[in-house]
Scaffold this active site. Structure first.
Site, PDB file in Angstrom:
ATOM      1  N   SER A 152       9.872  13.218  25.938  1.00  0.00           N
ATOM      2  CA  SER A 152      10.190  14.329  25.037  1.00  0.00           C
ATOM      3  C   SER A 152       9.836  13.999  23.591  1.00  0.00           C
ATOM      4  O   SER A 152       9.812  12.834  23.187  1.00  0.00           O
ATOM      5  CB  SER A 152      11.677  14.670  25.123  1.00  0.00           C
ATOM      6  OG  SER A 152      12.041  14.996  26.439  1.00  0.00           O
TER       7      SER A 152
HETATM    8  N1  SAH Z   1      13.966  12.188  28.939  1.00  0.00           N
HETATM    9  C1  SAH Z   1      12.701  11.896  29.562  1.00  0.00           C
HETATM   10  C2  SAH Z   1      12.077  13.177  30.047  1.00  0.00           C
HETATM   11  C3  SAH Z   1      11.140  12.980  31.154  1.00  0.00           C
HETATM   12  S1  SAH Z   1      10.461  14.468  31.795  1.00  0.00           S
HETATM   13  C4  SAH Z   1      11.800  11.209  28.558  1.00  0.00           C
HETATM   14  O1  SAH Z   1      11.872  11.556  27.381  1.00  0.00           O
HETATM   15  O2  SAH Z   1      11.010  10.356  28.950  1.00  0.00           O
HETATM   16  C5  SAH Z   1      11.662  14.940  32.988  1.00  0.00           C
HETATM   17  C6  SAH Z   1      11.866  14.018  34.140  1.00  0.00           C
HETATM   18  O3  SAH Z   1      12.750  14.652  35.060  1.00  0.00           O
HETATM   19  C7  SAH Z   1      10.614  13.672  34.932  1.00  0.00           C
HETATM   20  O4  SAH Z   1      10.441  12.288  34.944  1.00  0.00           O
HETATM   21  C8  SAH Z   1      10.903  14.232  36.321  1.00  0.00           C
HETATM   22  O5  SAH Z   1      10.361  13.438  37.364  1.00  0.00           O
HETATM   23  C9  SAH Z   1      12.403  14.237  36.357  1.00  0.00           C
HETATM   24  N2  SAH Z   1      13.024  15.164  37.311  1.00  0.00           N
HETATM   25  C10 SAH Z   1      12.657  16.422  37.626  1.00  0.00           C
HETATM   26  N3  SAH Z   1      13.490  16.935  38.544  1.00  0.00           N
HETATM   27  C11 SAH Z   1      14.414  15.980  38.828  1.00  0.00           C
HETATM   28  C12 SAH Z   1      15.557  15.905  39.701  1.00  0.00           C
HETATM   29  N4  SAH Z   1      15.906  16.922  40.460  1.00  0.00           N
HETATM   30  N5  SAH Z   1      16.258  14.745  39.730  1.00  0.00           N
HETATM   31  C13 SAH Z   1      15.907  13.691  38.948  1.00  0.00           C
HETATM   32  N6  SAH Z   1      14.855  13.708  38.109  1.00  0.00           N
HETATM   33  C14 SAH Z   1      14.118  14.839  38.036  1.00  0.00           C
END
Ligand code: SAH
Length: 215
Positions: free
Chosen positions: A61
Site C-alpha cells: 500500500s
Molecule cells: N498491507 C499489505 C497489502 C497487501 S495487498 C502491504 O502493504 O503489503 C493485500 C493482500 O491481501 C494480498 O497479499 C492478498 O494476497 C491478500 N489477501 C486477499 N484476500 C485474502 C484473504 N481472504 N485472506 C488473507 N489474505 C488475503
C-alpha cells in the site's frame, strides 16, 4: 539520497503534511524501513508516494494509506490486533511497532514467507502469521478473538460479520469496502452496548479480498 533521508522526506511530505497527527504513528513510519519490504528492483522507489508491485499480482500500500488506516485504529500500545492481507508485511511491521501483539493472515504462501523473513529481520517477534486462503475456513482468527483492532488491507464487497463479531468492546475495524475498482475506507467501532457505529473516511483502491467474504 540515502534510505534514511528518503524516509524522513516521505514522512514529512506525505504523512505529516497531509494531516496525520498521531505522534506514535508518525514515529513508527520514521522507524520502519519500507525499502526492505519491496522487491529489490523497486527499492529506489520505496519512499515514493505510491503503492508498488510485490509479486503475485499484489501490491504494497501507499505510505499515506498505511499511516491513515493505522491512525484510524487508534493504537496506544496495549492492543491485540488482527490484520487480514499481510502482503509485504510493511503494514504488519507498523502495527507490531505500535501494539502489543499482531495476528496476521495472508492467502499467498510466497508472500507470507517473505513477509515473515522481513519481520524477523526487524526482530518483530510479536507477530503471529498464518497462511489462510479465506476459502476453506472464513477470514478472521476465531481462536484468538476478541481483538481490540482489526485491519483489512484488501477491498471487500461488504463488512464481513465474521470480523465485527471478533471485535472486543470498543474495538475498531478499518476496512476498504466497495466494488473491485474502488472502495471507501470504513471504520466500524463496537460500542460498549454491543451495537456498531460506522464512520466513512476517504476513497481508495485496494486489490480484492479473495474468498467467501470477498470476491
Ligand atoms: N498491507 C499489505 C497489502 C497487501 S495487498 C502491504 O502493504 O503489503 C493485500 C493482500 O491481501 C494480498 O497479499 C492478498 O494476497 C491478500 N489477501 C486477499 N484476500 C485474502 C484473504 N481472504 N485472506 C488473507 N489474505 C488475503
Amino acid at each position: 539520497m540515502s534510505f534514511d533521508v528518503a524516509r524522513r522526506k516521505m514522512v514529512q511530505e506525505q504523512i505529516v503534511a497531509r494531516g496525520i497527527s498521531d505522534r506514535r504513528v508518525v514515529e513508527a513510519m520514521l522507524k520502519v524501513p519500507r525499502h526492505i519490504f519491496v522487491q529489490e528492483a523497486f527499492a529506489a522507489q520505496a519512499y515514493s508516494d505510491s503503492s508498488l508491485p510485490i509479486g503475485e499480482k499484489q501490491t504494497i500500500s501507499q505510505p499515506y494509506t498505511v499511516a491513515l488506516m493505522t491512525e484510524l485504529l487508534g493504537l496506544t500500545g496495549t492492543e491485540k490486533v488482527l490484520e487480514i492481507g499481510t502482503g509485504s508485511g510493511y503494514q504488519t511491521a507498523i502495527l507490531a511497532t505500535l501494539a502489543d501483539r499482531v495476528f496476521t493472515a495472508e492467502r499467498i504462501r510466497p508472500l507470507a514467507l517473505r513477509a515473515r523473513k522481513c519481520l524477523d529481520s526487524l526482530a518483530l517477534f510479536n507477530v503471529m502469521l498464518r497462511i489462510n486462503d479465506g476459502e476453506g475456513s472464513p477470514i478472521g482468527w476465531e481462536e484468538e478473538a476478541p481483538f481490540d483492532a482489526i485491519i483489512v488491507t484488501a477491498g471487500a464487497p461488504a463488512v464481513p460479520a465474521v470480523l465485527t463479531e471478533q471485535l472486543a468492546p470498543n474495538g475498531r475495524l478499518v476496512i476498504p469496502v466497495g466494488d473491485e475498482e474502488e472502495q471507501r475506507l470504513l471504520k466500524i467501532e463496537r460500542q460498549a452496548d454491543g451495537t456498531f457505529e460506522t464512520a466513512v473516511s476517504v476513497g481508495c483502491r485496494f486489490v480484492p479480498l479473495i474468498g467467501k467474504q470477498g470476491w
